[in-house]
Write an enzyme that holds these catalytic residues in place. Sequence first.
Site, PDB file in Angstrom:
ATOM      1  N   HIS A  56       0.851  -1.198   0.000  1.00  0.00           N
ATOM      2  CA  HIS A  56       0.000   0.000   0.000  1.00  0.00           C
ATOM      3  C   HIS A  56       0.881   1.240   0.000  1.00  0.00           C
ATOM      4  CE1 HIS A  56       1.131   0.270   4.174  1.00  0.00           C
ATOM      5  NE2 HIS A  56       0.557  -0.906   4.447  1.00  0.00           N
TER       6      HIS A  56
HETATM    7  P1  TYD Z   1      -1.724  -2.743   7.753  1.00  0.00           P
HETATM    8  O1  TYD Z   1      -1.106  -1.385   7.863  1.00  0.00           O
HETATM    9  O2  TYD Z   1      -2.650  -2.980   6.610  1.00  0.00           O
HETATM   10  O3  TYD Z   1      -0.592  -3.863   7.766  1.00  0.00           O
HETATM   11  P2  TYD Z   1       0.521  -4.190   6.654  1.00  0.00           P
HETATM   12  O4  TYD Z   1       0.784  -2.901   5.957  1.00  0.00           O
HETATM   13  O5  TYD Z   1       1.699  -4.684   7.389  1.00  0.00           O
HETATM   14  O6  TYD Z   1      -0.012  -5.214   5.738  1.00  0.00           O
HETATM   15  O7  TYD Z   1      -2.454  -3.045   9.134  1.00  0.00           O
HETATM   16  C1  TYD Z   1      -2.997  -4.327   9.433  1.00  0.00           C
HETATM   17  C2  TYD Z   1      -4.181  -4.144  10.347  1.00  0.00           C
HETATM   18  O8  TYD Z   1      -3.764  -3.550  11.568  1.00  0.00           O
HETATM   19  C3  TYD Z   1      -5.260  -3.239   9.764  1.00  0.00           C
HETATM   20  O9  TYD Z   1      -6.509  -3.870   9.983  1.00  0.00           O
HETATM   21  C4  TYD Z   1      -5.222  -1.989  10.571  1.00  0.00           C
HETATM   22  C5  TYD Z   1      -4.535  -2.389  11.866  1.00  0.00           C
HETATM   23  N1  TYD Z   1      -3.638  -1.322  12.345  1.00  0.00           N
HETATM   24  C6  TYD Z   1      -4.035  -0.534  13.411  1.00  0.00           C
HETATM   25  O10 TYD Z   1      -5.146  -0.685  13.969  1.00  0.00           O
HETATM   26  N2  TYD Z   1      -3.189   0.430  13.865  1.00  0.00           N
HETATM   27  C7  TYD Z   1      -1.971   0.644  13.287  1.00  0.00           C
HETATM   28  O11 TYD Z   1      -1.221   1.551  13.722  1.00  0.00           O
HETATM   29  C8  TYD Z   1      -1.589  -0.163  12.158  1.00  0.00           C
HETATM   30  C9  TYD Z   1      -0.277   0.041  11.462  1.00  0.00           C
HETATM   31  C10 TYD Z   1      -2.449  -1.130  11.727  1.00  0.00           C
END
Ligand code: TYD
Length: 139
Positions: A56
């Site tokens: 992303h």
């Molecule tokens: P995401 O940023 O999509 O993970 P990655 O980029 O590693 O694939 O986050 C995964 C899940 O965690 C998403 O449902 C949102 C949650 N999340 C939070 O609640 N707070 C945060 O600070 C982060 C980074 C993620």
Amino acid sequence: MCNSNIMQTPTIIHLPEILDKRGSLSFFENFNQIPFEIARTYWIYDVPGGETRGGHAFKTQQEFIIALSGSFDIILHDGKNETKFSMNRSYYGLHVPAMYWRRMENFSTNSLALIVSDKAYYADDYIRDFDEFKKTRNG
Ligand code: TYD
């Protein structure tokens, strides 16, 4: 004072290393070693072999990413080109400005990724569609 509008290029930042017979110590502070004020800290751990995280981009938030333990690769796409950063030392961090498509992969066993951001978590700041990212980035 730095912000994402000034520092647009991903940069590896070499953090201070305080070497000591008792063990080494590194650190970073808002606006000193890193070019923003930290609003949030999170970490990624227990990543199964072969998994990819973070396909992303962020519209506004910038991040600073360190391999506190072990190693992984951060692949950044600027809308035209891709660059791979291999993270494997706890005294090197990568500053990722806003609007870079980023993914993290090739995690070693027991690796620990520390990430600090200049914004609180805000789901609307994510761009999760690569074509939408490229369109937005390239105008
Ligand atoms: P995401 O940023 O999509 O993970 P990655 O980029 O590693 O694939 O986050 C995964 C899940 O965690 C998403 O449902 C949102 C949650 N999340 C939070 O609640 N707070 C945060 O600070 C982060 C980074 C993620």
